[in-house]
Design a protein around this motif. Sequence first.
Motif, short mmCIF file in Angstrom:
data_model
loop_
_atom_site.label_atom_id
_atom_site.label_comp_id
_atom_site.label_asym_id
_atom_site.label_seq_id
_atom_site.Cartn_x
_atom_site.Cartn_y
_atom_site.Cartn_z
N GLN A 75 1.02 -1.13 -0.23
CA GLN A 75 0.07 -0.22 0.23
C GLN A 75 0.75 1.27 -0.13
N TRP A 76 0.29 2.54 -0.51
CA TRP A 76 1.38 3.71 -0.18
C TRP A 76 0.07 4.47 0.14
N SER A 77 1.53 5.51 0.94
CA SER A 77 1.10 5.76 1.91
C SER A 77 1.60 8.05 1.07
N PHE A 78 1.31 9.05 2.35
CA PHE A 78 1.53 9.82 0.99
C PHE A 78 1.10 11.09 2.10
N PHE A 79 2.86 11.66 1.96
CA PHE A 79 2.59 12.72 3.42
C PHE A 79 3.06 14.39 2.11
N PRO A 80 2.61 15.27 2.82
CA PRO A 80 1.78 15.55 4.17
C PRO A 80 0.55 15.57 3.92
N LYS A 81 -0.57 15.49 4.81
CA LYS A 81 -1.63 14.87 4.78
C LYS A 81 -2.71 16.10 4.80
N ALA A 82 -3.88 15.93 4.39
CA ALA A 82 -4.31 17.32 3.48
C ALA A 82 -4.10 18.62 4.81
N GLY A 83 -3.75 19.28 4.22
CA GLY A 83 -3.54 20.53 5.51
C GLY A 83 -2.55 21.02 5.88
N GLY A 84 -1.63 19.73 5.51
CA GLY A 84 -0.29 20.15 6.03
C GLY A 84 0.44 21.34 5.29
N GLY A 85 1.41 22.20 6.06
CA GLY A 85 1.97 22.85 5.96
C GLY A 85 2.60 23.18 4.65
N ASP A 88 6.62 22.19 4.50
CA ASP A 88 6.34 20.42 4.74
C ASP A 88 7.23 19.53 3.51
N SER A 89 8.09 18.41 3.68
CA SER A 89 7.99 18.00 2.32
C SER A 89 7.34 16.85 2.30
N CYS A 90 7.62 16.81 0.62
CA CYS A 90 7.15 15.67 -0.01
C CYS A 90 7.26 14.79 0.07
N ALA A 91 6.41 13.76 0.42
CA ALA A 91 6.98 11.48 0.63
C ALA A 91 5.82 11.05 -0.30
N ALA A 92 6.30 9.95 -0.95
CA ALA A 92 5.49 8.70 -0.95
C ALA A 92 6.57 7.15 -0.81
N MET A 93 5.74 6.79 0.25
CA MET A 93 5.90 5.49 0.90
C MET A 93 5.05 4.28 0.48
N PHE A 94 5.84 3.34 -0.39
CA PHE A 94 5.02 2.06 0.27
C PHE A 94 5.47 0.82 1.01
N SER A 95 4.98 0.10 1.59
CA SER A 95 5.05 -1.18 2.47
C SER A 95 4.58 -2.27 1.91
N ASN A 96 4.95 -3.31 2.62
CA ASN A 96 4.43 -4.99 2.58
C ASN A 96 5.01 -5.90 3.10
N ALA A 199 0.32 5.99 -10.32
CA ALA A 199 -0.48 6.67 -9.68
C ALA A 199 -0.07 7.15 -8.45
N ALA A 200 0.88 7.12 -8.05
CA ALA A 200 2.06 7.17 -7.06
C ALA A 200 2.73 8.53 -7.06
N ARG A 201 3.25 7.76 -8.17
CA ARG A 201 3.85 9.26 -9.00
C ARG A 201 3.08 10.47 -9.10
#
Length: 213
Positions: A75-85, A88-96, A199-201
């Motif tokens: 699954q993918w997770s993205f940062f910052p969440k909605a409303g982030g400053g 903030d640095s942008c990040a895409a993280m994949f975990s399994n 889609a993550a890109r």
Amino acid sequence: MTQAGQGIAAMPLCVDRAAPASPQAAPATPPDPMRAMVGEAYAQMSQRFQNAQRMLEERQRIDRDPQNRGMVEGQWSFFPKAGGGRDDSCAAMFSNRQGVVRIMGPGPGFKGATLTFWGSDIPKPKALQTVPMTLLQPKAPPSTVPALNYYHPDERLGAIVFVVPSIEAALGAFEETQHFEVAQNGKSLIQIDWTGGDAARETLRQCVQRHPH
């Protein structure tokens, strides 16, 4: 007469001694110093098989659970969440189950990007250190470069951080499915495959456009 199979030596049999005429005539079983060891080995193997069977059944049960499907398939997770400053640095993280991989950057005071891996076999040094690590990808020759290796108890996994020239370079390397391997001195530390890279890109690209640095 039985013929030996091709490429396999036939087991020699004793043919000049007749078998006992009846069970009563059979000699007593000779002592065998390994008998106890054989029994113990069989018992241990049987127990291991039963344990493996239970683990397989548990793994299959977990895999069928919709709540665990994200970790099984990834699954993918993205940062910052909605409303982030804005800073903030942008990040895409994949975990399994193989581990975690994250692309992040740029940020305040840092114009590049980073590619970070977390895994159970990655070293967990007491202090941050710079060590040569090799990144292997199917479409590129192995690349051995200095990388950061650190461990934080809250993350519970060792981490390796590679520096990428720019977030644009990182985005340009995204593919729908991608395989990474990190090795140190020829020893593989983590292998991880992601899916859903297209889609993550685009999600990460949109974040970078909203948070220019």
